[in-house]
Scaffold this motif. Structure first.
Motif, PDB file in Angstrom:
ATOM      1  N   LEU A  91      38.101  40.433  28.325  1.00  9.54           N
ATOM      2  CA  LEU A  91      38.209  39.133  28.398  1.00  9.54           C
ATOM      3  C   LEU A  91      38.898  38.830  29.370  1.00  9.54           C
ATOM      4  O   LEU A  91      40.147  38.464  29.736  1.00  9.54           O
ATOM      5  N   ALA A  92      37.408  38.170  30.538  1.00 10.87           N
ATOM      6  CA  ALA A  92      37.697  38.220  31.897  1.00 10.87           C
ATOM      7  C   ALA A  92      36.436  36.729  33.095  1.00 10.87           C
ATOM      8  O   ALA A  92      34.886  37.338  31.788  1.00 10.87           O
ATOM      9  N   ASN A  93      36.295  36.452  33.521  1.00 12.51           N
ATOM     10  CA  ASN A  93      35.518  36.275  34.313  1.00 12.51           C
ATOM     11  C   ASN A  93      35.122  36.616  35.568  1.00 12.51           C
ATOM     12  O   ASN A  93      35.362  37.635  35.465  1.00 12.51           O
ATOM     13  N   GLY A  94      34.145  36.675  36.284  1.00 16.54           N
ATOM     14  CA  GLY A  94      33.909  37.359  36.578  1.00 16.54           C
ATOM     15  C   GLY A  94      34.821  37.642  37.847  1.00 16.54           C
ATOM     16  O   GLY A  94      34.038  39.294  37.811  1.00 16.54           O
ATOM     17  N   GLN A  95      35.018  36.805  38.285  1.00 20.60           N
ATOM     18  CA  GLN A  95      35.632  36.861  39.640  1.00 20.60           C
ATOM     19  C   GLN A  95      36.592  37.946  39.214  1.00 20.60           C
ATOM     20  O   GLN A  95      37.842  38.967  39.782  1.00 20.60           O
ATOM     21  N   GLU A  96      37.462  38.004  37.637  1.00 23.37           N
ATOM     22  CA  GLU A  96      38.926  38.555  37.325  1.00 23.37           C
ATOM     23  C   GLU A  96      38.028  40.106  37.508  1.00 23.37           C
ATOM     24  O   GLU A  96      38.878  40.625  37.242  1.00 23.37           O
ATOM     25  N   VAL A  97      36.818  40.317  36.433  1.00 20.38           N
ATOM     26  CA  VAL A  97      37.081  41.625  36.037  1.00 20.38           C
ATOM     27  C   VAL A  97      36.920  42.036  37.623  1.00 20.38           C
ATOM     28  O   VAL A  97      37.310  43.856  37.621  1.00 20.38           O
ATOM     29  N   ASP A  98      35.836  41.977  38.852  1.00 18.97           N
ATOM     30  CA  ASP A  98      35.779  42.653  40.130  1.00 18.97           C
ATOM     31  C   ASP A  98      37.328  42.875  40.798  1.00 18.97           C
ATOM     32  O   ASP A  98      37.916  43.689  40.749  1.00 18.97           O
ATOM     33  N   SER A  99      37.854  41.864  40.450  1.00 17.11           N
ATOM     34  CA  SER A  99      40.145  41.977  41.128  1.00 17.11           C
ATOM     35  C   SER A  99      40.828  42.889  39.985  1.00 17.11           C
ATOM     36  O   SER A  99      41.146  43.771  40.756  1.00 17.11           O
ATOM     37  N   LEU A 150      42.706  47.263  32.120  1.00 19.62           N
ATOM     38  CA  LEU A 150      42.265  46.007  33.006  1.00 19.62           C
ATOM     39  C   LEU A 150      42.762  44.453  33.071  1.00 19.62           C
ATOM     40  O   LEU A 150      43.130  44.337  33.595  1.00 19.62           O
ATOM     41  N   HIS A 151      42.837  44.800  31.724  1.00 20.80           N
ATOM     42  CA  HIS A 151      43.712  43.696  31.618  1.00 20.80           C
ATOM     43  C   HIS A 151      44.735  43.211  31.265  1.00 20.80           C
ATOM     44  O   HIS A 151      45.741  44.376  30.924  1.00 20.80           O
ATOM     45  N   PRO A 152      45.666  41.811  32.314  1.00 17.27           N
ATOM     46  CA  PRO A 152      47.214  41.944  32.702  1.00 17.27           C
ATOM     47  C   PRO A 152      48.200  42.982  31.402  1.00 17.27           C
ATOM     48  O   PRO A 152      49.045  43.098  31.282  1.00 17.27           O
ATOM     49  N   TYR A 153      47.456  41.966  30.119  1.00 20.62           N
ATOM     50  CA  TYR A 153      48.424  41.430  28.555  1.00 20.62           C
ATOM     51  C   TYR A 153      48.490  42.907  28.390  1.00 20.62           C
ATOM     52  O   TYR A 153      49.375  43.682  27.646  1.00 20.62           O
ATOM     53  N   THR A 154      46.964  43.695  28.851  1.00 18.91           N
ATOM     54  CA  THR A 154      47.320  45.565  28.101  1.00 18.91           C
ATOM     55  C   THR A 154      47.770  45.803  29.477  1.00 18.91           C
ATOM     56  O   THR A 154      48.867  46.832  28.552  1.00 18.91           O
ATOM     57  N   ARG A 155      48.164  45.839  30.509  1.00 18.91           N
ATOM     58  CA  ARG A 155      48.853  46.160  31.107  1.00 18.91           C
ATOM     59  C   ARG A 155      50.113  46.498  30.752  1.00 18.91           C
ATOM     60  O   ARG A 155      51.125  47.468  31.007  1.00 18.91           O
ATOM     61  N   ALA A 156      51.026  44.956  30.563  1.00 21.51           N
ATOM     62  CA  ALA A 156      52.016  44.879  30.247  1.00 21.51           C
ATOM     63  C   ALA A 156      52.589  46.047  28.660  1.00 21.51           C
ATOM     64  O   ALA A 156      53.834  45.916  29.142  1.00 21.51           O
ATOM     65  N   LEU A 157      51.708  45.401  27.706  1.00 18.64           N
ATOM     66  CA  LEU A 157      51.686  46.328  27.048  1.00 18.64           C
ATOM     67  C   LEU A 157      51.838  47.684  27.125  1.00 18.64           C
ATOM     68  O   LEU A 157      53.215  48.262  26.302  1.00 18.64           O
TER      69      LEU A 157
END
Lengths: 347, 291, 322, 314
Positions: free
Chosen positions: B270-278, B219-226
């Motif tokens: 680790l995200a805010n609500g809006q980010e989790v949705d996206s 989910l997290h962009p950092y994980t995706r980059a890794l």
């Protein structure tokens, strides 16, 4: 692929004297390098892959020497070059090198720009001013932001990835024919590693040099290499195109290297592993150097050294398994799975 | 280091992944109490183990939590024999043992890690990197621990040796019901050995999930980059893959601060609500499944 | 060109060899064995050098002789003044040879006896100072390096003492106390331990955070055993080197203090006293032997200690071991 | 750079304060006859007490220290007791300073230039004849006490080369032997460390890369290795100054140079306490100054030093 040979190594033997004993680091390795290709030399530490490429630019350590064999480059046999002067026309100008650790390979007390500029004034006869602006262009080309001000900084103000970019800029500055990258990304984080490899690939396309990668990581190889040479105990044991090595490897050591990668493992099952450690190069090696670690070794492996068998015009492997008289041995499951996947994709 | 919370369940392998300087080693060392945590709590078997603790608990912890180190060269005392190195912990946990009893425990431990009992009388200098690493494993095994913190245990080893050590760790886990905290920078290794994986970036956990879940649905962009940067030993796939670059400024936290949220069952980010949705909408299909 | 298999030679190979061989997994594990021992290698490396063997023999014989000499027959007392029985006059400045092997000094004492007696005194000072420096240096250095809380204070103490030139501090201490054997030893100890303390401290700081020490802490090993098993064995060679080097240093200080007039009383022969006596008359060529003999012996001793100390420290570095 | 210099200067001042106070308090242990000289034998107990009282030596130590500092700030180091009775010490010292400073500077400069060159050449010709000869010299200079081998310099300098035995400011030939004597130890010291650092630097990765770039070994030596080896050498400047001070005390006295070092030996022999105190304080201050300069020099050559402390690690 272009098939003009740039560099040809034949039966190279390199020895070192260490505390009164003689160690044979390269035991008769042969290799061809084709114009414009990216060749990866793969092997673990102690296999001799670094020593091998160091002979191309005459940078063996003081206690080492080329015992026999030849290295042909532009009509010269590099093993016959003795004086510094002969090498100086070559190093950095025709054959350049990028080392493993960007943290230590720049002089900490000299501005990065000046260290790159040295190459330009030396090999391209530029004046200091010309070099300065050329350096900024180079830094820009290797993706360093604000190259003008960055070029005046000292290496410690650069991050690891940026330093490696600077070292690469230095290596390509004189427009070499061959670029040797010795484990260029082992000291870097994975994300940076991918970017650096991408950069070298792009530069190779633009500048048209030939690249040799030295690495122990087959994963890296898949990305960058057109051709792969696998080295074990001072010998090249298998060469082929990247596809041939990854999907149709023949040497049991290549199998071991590939299938011990956790990417290819199945969770919950053991990874294919090879026992023991590489042989001691101080000792005389009889037969196939890999035999003591090979559970499916044949008696002949302990008696005769296997010759290079041809699998295809581009694919050769030194293992008795390719002799028609040998019993059939199946590669480990992970290798079979790779092959199956490849064939599935092809059809 | 910022505030970080996670739980490790008994018998699992918990992978902690991050790049250099992310703070993953600090976490491991705080658990084994080499470094002090400046805040927060560390609980082991439900008891608090950070800060000042009683001597009895201290003994229990020394026995219960052990560590395997990264560097096989510097993690063994060069001036001591393998015998002493492996049995060092016994002097505290079982002070009454005779020399012969200690030796038999040492020999058993050496056999368990695939070394020969006769190695007990030699010095570390004589061994290869892989063998030294197994001596280090034997050293923690004699303590019969419940939790082993493995801090980059294979990254300093030769490629052909890595598989040996990974296999050994898995086998020991099965045989002895060990729990591992496996710290590494190499996601492919962590994926192979871990049940759950936490990704750490600059001292903050950014994502935690079952390992297959994490790989299929990062989910997290950092994980995706890794994940996108992992080299794949397959030339065709590798040449066509797309590398993502994580830009820390892509987050917009001006309206809502990020928090540690459970986006899906057992999948934290680790995200805010809006980010989790996206993130969930994106729910990318990772490169590894395209084949 | 890749080498193609040579068809003829290939055919000649016995086809029975193409069978699986027996496989012994533990054979690979055994490969690394070298039967290495740190101390044996150190000693081996040390003795392998011709110069170390030479100096070791020389120093050994010299030390032995120094302490055996008074018990040999025909030796004279170093402080007795000898008179010529014929004239009743003192044997002043008798040149070497004949009755007095190395001649006599300006008041008729036997130089041979005085030189060996002086060497004994100086070596005694050297050894006691070396030993005391070693104890103080290790204790201070170990605390300084290992106990983080003490670091600030001890660094400050060190800085203050280190900022005063050693020569000046030494003179000052010797001046405050009255000249005597003890004064010498105490004054030299007070200034000499500094170097060793810093050395030990730096070494401990380097070793302290190596992973094997962390491992010991994870295993609950108490501090005293960590120091005894993990730290001190690494320091022994360094400490021996420093102690070996402090002996020539101490002898040098003794000569210097004697020159200023803060050394041992003239009644106790020491190398410092002998050199100083020789210095006063060195400008007359025929008396110069009184300076040459003691300085030659002194130089042999100091150079031997220095060379041996360095050779040992080289030999004890595991990077130099085969 | 300026900020670093300022920070380092304030540190040095604190150290100076501690050192001066420490030495001053140590001085309270001096034998009391050193305040009276020859008169001491004939004086009655009461007279001694009165004398000490007059000099303020019976006050509590902190009062003495206070007095001392307030005098010091006015540039007053007290008066000599014995050497030249009741003459202000500053007056005695003033004409001597140029000799000590002059010889000291010459010694450091000569030692540095010769020693560094020697070290460079030894590293360049490692394990060859230059290196072996140099090593022989270094071992000799380090192992044989200064106080011994300098005697032979004086002895053979005068007997073989007919140079003057004692210093005479009007005769330049007489400056040679003391000048050489003062540099000999420093040369060995600098050569040894310079060689070691050069050899260290030569084995570093950046040298490998510089070679791979195609630089000649001469260019690598000059442009990279030597430059980098000078940086750690800067830290030995203060130590060299300290040992030069130590050596100068002996050498000035040996050649009767009218400097401060020879004076210190004189006043110790004649037991003039106030003079001893003043000189010890001066020499200690020079030591601290040397350390300070060494650090500045290091920071000047290697910018990483001034950054690391201010910004934490990377």
């Amino acid at each position: 692929m272009n098939s003009t040979t740039v560099l040809e190594v034949r039966d190279l033997v390199v020895k070192f004297r260490l505390r009164g004993r003689v160690l044979t680091a390269i035991r008769g390795a042969s290799l061809e390098l084709y114009e414009g290709e990216a060749l990866a030399i793969v092997g673990e530490s102690g296999s001799g892959k670094s020593v091998f490429t160091k002979t191309f630019i005459g940078m063996l350590d003081q206690n080492g020497w080329v015992d026999s064999g030849s290295i042909d480059f532009e009509g010269r046999d590099l093993t016959r070059q003795r004086t510094e002067g002969e090498w100086m026309g070559l190093r950095g100008r025709k054959i350049a090198m990028v080392f493993q650790d960007p943290m230590t390979s720049l002089n900490p007390l000299v501005p990065v720009g000046r260290q790159i500029g040295e190459v330009l004034t030396l090999h391209k006869g530029m004046t200091k001013d010309q070099a300065r602006s050329a350096v900024v262009e180079l830094l820009d080309r290797v993706g360093i932001p604000e190259p003008a001000s960055r070029s005046r900084q000292l290496p410690h103000e650069y991050s690891g990835g940026m330093r490696q970019r600077a070292v690469i800029a230095m290596a390509i500055a004189a427009g070499p024919r061959i670029l040797i990258c010795d484990e260029p990304t082992t000291a870097l984080d994975v994300t940076i590693q991918a970017q650096i490899l991408k950069l070298v690939k792009a530069l190779q396309k633009d500048f048209g040099f030939t690249t040799i990668y030295i690495t122990h990581d087959l994963g890296v190889v898949a990305n960058v290499a057109d051709r792969v040479a696998v080295m074990y105990a001072g010998k090249i044991v298998e060469t082929g195109t990247a596809e041939e090595i990854f999907y149709d490897a023949r040497h049991p050591y290549t199998w071991a290297l590939l299938s011990s990668l956790p990417q290819l493992g199945v969770k919950g099952q053991n990874l294919y592993s090879i026992a023991g450690t590489p042989p001691n190069l101080f000792n005389e090696i009889k037969g196939d150097a890999f035999a003591p670690r090979n559970p499916r070794a044949q008696k002949i492996d302990f008696e005769y050294e296997p010759p290079m068998f041809e699998v295809s015009p581009t694919h050769h492997a030194a293992t008795w398994l390719l002799d028609p008289r040998s019993p059939k041995v199946d590669p480990p499951p992970a290798i079979q799975a790779m092959r199956a996947r490849y064939q599935g994709r092809a059809s | 280091m910022k505030a970080v919370s996670f739980q490790i369940y008994k018998g699992e392998t918990f992978g902690l992944v991050g790049e250099s300087g992310s703070g993953k080693t600090t976490i491991g060392r705080a658990i084994i109490r080499i470094n002090e945590a400046s805040g927060g709590q560390i609980l082991f078997r439900g008891k608090r183990i950070d800060g000042r603790i009683e001597a009895a608990l201290d003994r229990e912890l020394i026995q219960g939590i052990q560590m395997i180190f990264q560097d096989p060269l510097s993690s063994l005392n060069e001036r001591a024999k393998v015998d002493y190195i492996v049995s060092e912990g016994l002097y505290q946990t079982k002070p009454g043992l005779s020399g012969a009893q200690r030796l038999s425990i040492v020999e058993k431990a050496l056999l368990e890690v695939g070394l020969l009992p006769e190695f007990a009388s030699r010095f570390p200098h004589e061994f290869s990197g892989g063998q030294r690493q197994r001596i280090g494993i034997a050293r923690s095994l004699v303590m019969e621990p419940e939790l082993i913190i493995a801090d980059e245990p294979i990254s300093a080893l030769d490629v052909s040796i890595r598989a040996q050590v990974l296999n050994l760790l898995s086998r020991l886990q099965k045989e002895k019901g060990l729990t591992y905290l496996f710290i590494a920078h190499d996601l492919s290794v962590v994926r192979f050995i871990s049940d759950r994986i936490a990704v750490i970036n600059r001292g903050e956990l950014v994502e935690l999930a079952d390992s297959e879940e994490l790989f299929t649905r990062p989910l997290h962009p950092y994980t995706r980059a890794l994940l996108s940067a992992i080299p794949i030993p397959d030339p065709i796939q590798e040449r066509n893959k797309e590398i993502l670059i994580y830009d820390p400024s892509c987050h917009d936290y001006s309206k809502e601060k990020p928090a540690w949220r459970e986006a899906m069952r057992g999948h934290w980010v680790l995200a805010n609500g809006q980010e989790v949705d996206s993130y969930l909408k994106l729910a990318p299909i990772p490169a590894t499944e395209q084949t | 060109m890749m080498r193609a298999p040579d068809a003829e030679a290939m055919k000649a190979i016995d086809s029975r060899l193409f069978e699986f061989a027996d496989y012994d997994a533990s054979a690979g594990e055994r490969a690394g064995y070298s039967n290495y021992s740190y101390w044996r290698s150190t000693l081996g490396m040390f003795l392998a050098k011709r110069s170390s063997r030479l100096f070791l023999w020389m120093l050994g014989i010299l030390l032995l002789f120094t302490f055996v000499q008074p018990f040999l027959p025909g030796q004279r007392d170093p402080t007795t003044i000898f008179n010529d029985p014929a004239t009743g006059m003192q044997y002043r400045n008798v040149p070497p040879g004949g009755q007095f092997w190395l001649g006599t000094n300006s008041i008729g004492q036997d130089l041979w006896a005085r030189i060996w007696s002086g060497t004994r005194t100086s070596l005694l000072i050297g050894l006691s100072v070396g030993l005391a420096e070693m104890l103080i240096g290790i204790a201070f250095g170990a605390l300084w390096g290992y106990v983080r809380r003490l670091d600030r204070v001890m660094t400050e103490i060190y800085n203050v003492l280190d900022n005063i030139p050693t020569t000046v501090l030494l003179m000052l201490l010797a001046y405050i106390m009255k000249p005597s054997f003890q004064t010498m030893v105490i004054a030299m100890c007070s200034v000499g331990w500094l170097g060793l303390a810093r050395f030990v401290r730096n070494q401990i700081v380097i070793i302290r955070d190596r992973e094997y020490n962390l491992a010991s802490r994870c295993l609950g090993t108490p501090t005293r055993r960590i120091i005894a098993k993990n730290l001190l064995p690494y320091l022994v060679s360094v400490i021996m080197l420093q102690t070996a080097l402090s002996i020539p240093g101490t002898i040098g200080w003794e000569v210097f203090l004697t020159y200023i007039g803060l050394g041992l009383p003239v009644s106790i022969p020491s190398l410092g006293n002998l050199v100083n006596e020789g210095r006063m008359i060195m400008m007359s060529e025929e008396l110069r032997y009184q300076l040459i003999f003691p300085t030659v012996l002194l130089s042999i001793i100091t150079i031997s200690f220095y060379v041996l100390g360095n050779a040992f420290s080289d030999a004890s570095d595991p990077r130099n071991h085969t | 750079m300026l900020r670093y210099a300022f920070k380092r200067l304030s540190q040095s001042l604190v150290t100076l304060f501690i050192v001066v106070s420490f030495v001053f308090l140590l001085m309270r242990l001096l034998p009391i006859e050193g305040y009276f000289g020859d008169r001491f034998q004939k004086m009655s107990k009461e007279a001694i007490q009165a004398g000490l009282q007059k000099m303020g030596l019976l006050d509590p130590w902190y009062q003495q220290l206070g007095h001392f500092y307030s005098d010091l700030l006015r540039g007053d180091l007290g008066v000599s007791n014995i050497y030249r009775r009741d003459v202000p010490i500053t007056k005695i010292l003033a004409p001597r300073i140029p000799y000590s400073v002059g010889f000291g500077l010459v010694a450091v400069v000569v030692a540095m230039s010769v020693g560094l060159t020697m070290g460079v050449s030894m590293a360049k010709h490692k394990d060859r004849i230059q290196d072996r000869l140099g090593t022989f010299y270094i071992v000799f200079a380090h192992a044989v006490p200064l106080a011994v081998y300098l005697l032979f310099v004086q002895l053979y300098g005068t007997s073989l080369f007919k140079l003057p035995l004692l210093f005479d400011k009007y005769q330049p030939l007489s400056w040679i032997l003391p000048g050489i004597s003062m540099s000999l130890n420093g040369i060995a010291f600098y050569a040894m460390w310079m060689r070691r650092y050069m050899v260290d630097e030569l084995s570093k990765d950046y040298v490998k890369l510089a070679r791979a770039k195609g630089l000649s070994s001469g260019a690598i030596m000059v442009r990279h290795v030597m430059r980098n080896a000078y940086v750690p050498m800067a830290q030995y400047l203060p130590a060299a100054i300290l040992t030069t001070i130590g050596g100068s005390i002996y050498i000035e006295s040996l050649y009767s140079i009218p400097g401060m070092g020879g004076l210190l030996v004189d006043v110790i022999q004649r037991q003039d306490n106030t003079m001893v105190q003043a000189l010890v304080l001066i020499f200690s201050s020079i030591g601290i100054l040397g350390l300070f300069l060494g650090d500045l020099l290091m920071a000047f050559f290697d910018p990483r030093i001034r950054l690391v402390k201010g910004e934490g690690s990377r």
